[in-house]
Scaffold this active site. Structure first.
Site, short mmCIF file in Angstrom:
data_model
loop_
_atom_site.label_atom_id
_atom_site.label_comp_id
_atom_site.label_asym_id
_atom_site.label_seq_id
_atom_site.Cartn_x
_atom_site.Cartn_y
_atom_site.Cartn_z
N TYR A 1 125.33 19.23 -8.42
CA TYR A 1 124.90 20.06 -9.57
C TYR A 1 125.27 19.39 -10.89
O TYR A 1 124.46 19.35 -11.83
CB TYR A 1 125.55 21.43 -9.43
CG TYR A 1 125.15 22.47 -10.45
CD1 TYR A 1 123.94 23.16 -10.33
CD2 TYR A 1 125.99 22.79 -11.51
CE1 TYR A 1 123.59 24.14 -11.26
CE2 TYR A 1 125.65 23.78 -12.43
CZ TYR A 1 124.45 24.45 -12.29
OH TYR A 1 124.10 25.43 -13.21
N LYS B 1 122.68 18.27 -13.72
CA LYS B 1 122.73 18.84 -15.08
C LYS B 1 122.97 17.78 -16.14
O LYS B 1 122.52 17.92 -17.28
CB LYS B 1 123.78 19.95 -15.14
CG LYS B 1 123.39 21.20 -14.34
CD LYS B 1 122.00 21.69 -14.67
CE LYS B 1 121.74 23.13 -14.31
NZ LYS B 1 120.34 23.52 -14.56
P1 NAP Z 1 119.76 32.66 -10.75
O1 NAP Z 1 120.10 34.05 -11.10
O2 NAP Z 1 120.19 32.13 -9.42
O3 NAP Z 1 118.19 32.47 -10.94
C1 NAP Z 1 117.56 31.26 -10.64
C2 NAP Z 1 116.12 31.52 -10.35
O4 NAP Z 1 115.51 30.24 -10.03
C3 NAP Z 1 115.91 32.43 -9.14
O5 NAP Z 1 114.98 33.43 -9.44
C4 NAP Z 1 115.41 31.46 -8.08
O6 NAP Z 1 114.50 32.03 -7.14
C5 NAP Z 1 114.67 30.44 -8.91
N1 NAP Z 1 114.42 29.22 -8.16
C6 NAP Z 1 115.28 28.58 -7.32
N2 NAP Z 1 114.67 27.53 -6.75
C7 NAP Z 1 113.42 27.49 -7.23
C8 NAP Z 1 112.31 26.65 -7.01
N3 NAP Z 1 112.38 25.59 -6.18
N4 NAP Z 1 111.15 26.90 -7.66
C9 NAP Z 1 111.06 27.97 -8.49
N5 NAP Z 1 112.07 28.80 -8.76
C10 NAP Z 1 113.24 28.58 -8.13
O7 NAP Z 1 120.36 31.62 -11.81
P2 NAP Z 1 120.79 31.78 -13.35
O8 NAP Z 1 122.24 32.00 -13.38
O9 NAP Z 1 119.86 32.70 -14.05
O10 NAP Z 1 120.57 30.28 -13.84
C11 NAP Z 1 119.38 29.83 -14.47
C12 NAP Z 1 119.56 28.38 -14.90
O11 NAP Z 1 120.70 28.26 -15.75
C13 NAP Z 1 119.80 27.43 -13.74
O12 NAP Z 1 119.18 26.19 -13.99
C14 NAP Z 1 121.29 27.26 -13.74
O13 NAP Z 1 121.68 26.06 -13.13
C15 NAP Z 1 121.58 27.29 -15.23
N6 NAP Z 1 122.96 27.66 -15.55
C16 NAP Z 1 123.48 28.87 -15.18
C17 NAP Z 1 124.79 29.17 -15.51
C18 NAP Z 1 125.43 30.49 -15.13
O14 NAP Z 1 126.64 30.64 -15.41
N7 NAP Z 1 124.72 31.44 -14.56
C19 NAP Z 1 125.57 28.26 -16.22
C20 NAP Z 1 125.01 27.04 -16.57
C21 NAP Z 1 123.70 26.76 -16.24
P3 NAP Z 1 115.01 32.63 -5.73
O15 NAP Z 1 115.75 33.87 -6.08
O16 NAP Z 1 113.77 32.90 -4.97
O17 NAP Z 1 115.89 31.58 -5.13
#
Ligand code: NAP
Length: 251
Positions: A152, A156
């Site tokens: 990851y 990133k």
């Molecule tokens: P999340 O709640 O897990 O949501 C991610 C979404 O992406 C889910 O709806 C998932 O669908 C979808 N997804 C996964 N694989 C996919 C694919 N191959 N094609 C299309 N859609 C796909 O994550 P989040 O926390 O909102 O994070 C969103 C972004 O921010 C990510 O890139 C994450 O790495 C980044 N981020 C998050 C945090 C944090 O603290 N939450 C911090 C830093 C960065 P499914 O449900 O069907 O799997």
């Protein structure tokens, strides 16, 4: 009031992506709400349309170029040429290096890096014709290194390099590209991490908040507000930047 554009937000069925999609609609844009499962996007689309906005649910696996091309073409046909893109779809497959499988390495690279590449490539075809574009790529504070996330954090950090090169290549077409690197945001992704380490989510949040200068964890709306600015007309001279949205400084 800024010009109404068509935006695509990947991974927008929930979490940060859903908040960005809702915010873009409130900003007056038409939104392609893209996620793996089209039906999972319907809730967000219905929220947007109920509030008077315009949105379309699109199912695609971002790591699959054919599915991405078809999804982007559908958005263009139904909502108009997409010029705003947020590469937000993401997964985690955490493990210490010695226990990490090659499948978990590839899966993370496939969604974050190949996914962003596929969408950028499909959407730039419209941006360069329209001579306008905004790209925001979701990085993470994990790009700076995080135990158990060798896949990851590499992905990133890769998102940051992708962003800077996009800014250089596409700037002449009126396209800016920036990365947002969130810290701890309260979503299902961080809930899954709490579960993996065997801590209740509320305790996990309270512990994380103590280490953050503003003494709280982030909400998806914190990222949506930053994406809204970076994708606005007035942000046209901000490009190739990585903005840490983490409640404190990171470097
Ligand atoms: P999340 O709640 O897990 O949501 C991610 C979404 O992406 C889910 O709806 C998932 O669908 C979808 N997804 C996964 N694989 C996919 C694919 N191959 N094609 C299309 N859609 C796909 O994550 P989040 O926390 O909102 O994070 C969103 C972004 O921010 C990510 O890139 C994450 O790495 C980044 N981020 C998050 C945090 C944090 O603290 N939450 C911090 C830093 C960065 P499914 O449900 O069907 O799997």
């Amino acid at each position: 009031m800024s010009v109404q554009r068509t935006a695509i937000v990947s991974g927008a069925a929930r979490g940060i992506g859903a908040a960005v999609a809702r915010r873009f609609a409130a900003d007056g844009h038409r939104v392609g709400v893209l996620d793996l499962d089209e039906s999972a996007c319907q809730v967000v689309v219905e929220e947007i349309t109920a509030a008077g906005g315009s949105a379309l649910a699109v199912g695609a696996d971002v790591s699959d170029a054919e599915q991405v091309d078809a999804a982007v073409a559908r958005v263009a046909q139904e909502l108009g040429a997409p010029t705003i893109l947020v590469n937000n779809a993401g997964i985690i497959r955490d493990n210490l290096l010695f226990k990490m499988s090659v499948e978990d390495w590839d899966a993370v690279m496939g969604v974050h890096l190949r996914g962003a590449f596929n969408l950028c490539k499909a959407v730039q075809a419209y941006q360069t014709v329209e001579k306008y574009g905004r790209v925001v790529n979701l990085s993470s504070t994990s790009a700076l290194g995080n135990r158990g996330q060798v896949n990851y954090s590499a992905a990133k950090a890769g998102m940051q390099g992708l962003t800077k090169t996009l800014a250089i290549e596409l700037g002449r077409f009126g396209v800016t590209a920036n990365a947002i690197a969130p810290g701890f945001i309260q979503t299902e992704m961080t809930a899954a991490t709490a579960e993996r380490v065997g801590v209740g989510f509320e305790d996990f949040i309270a512990y994380a908040a103590k280490e953050i200068p503003v003494q709280r964890v982030g909400q998806p709306e914190d990222i949506a507000a930053t994406a809204s600015f970076l994708c606005s007309e007035e942000a046209g001279f901000v490009s190739g930047q990585v903005i840490y949205v983490a409640g404190g400084p990171k470097d």
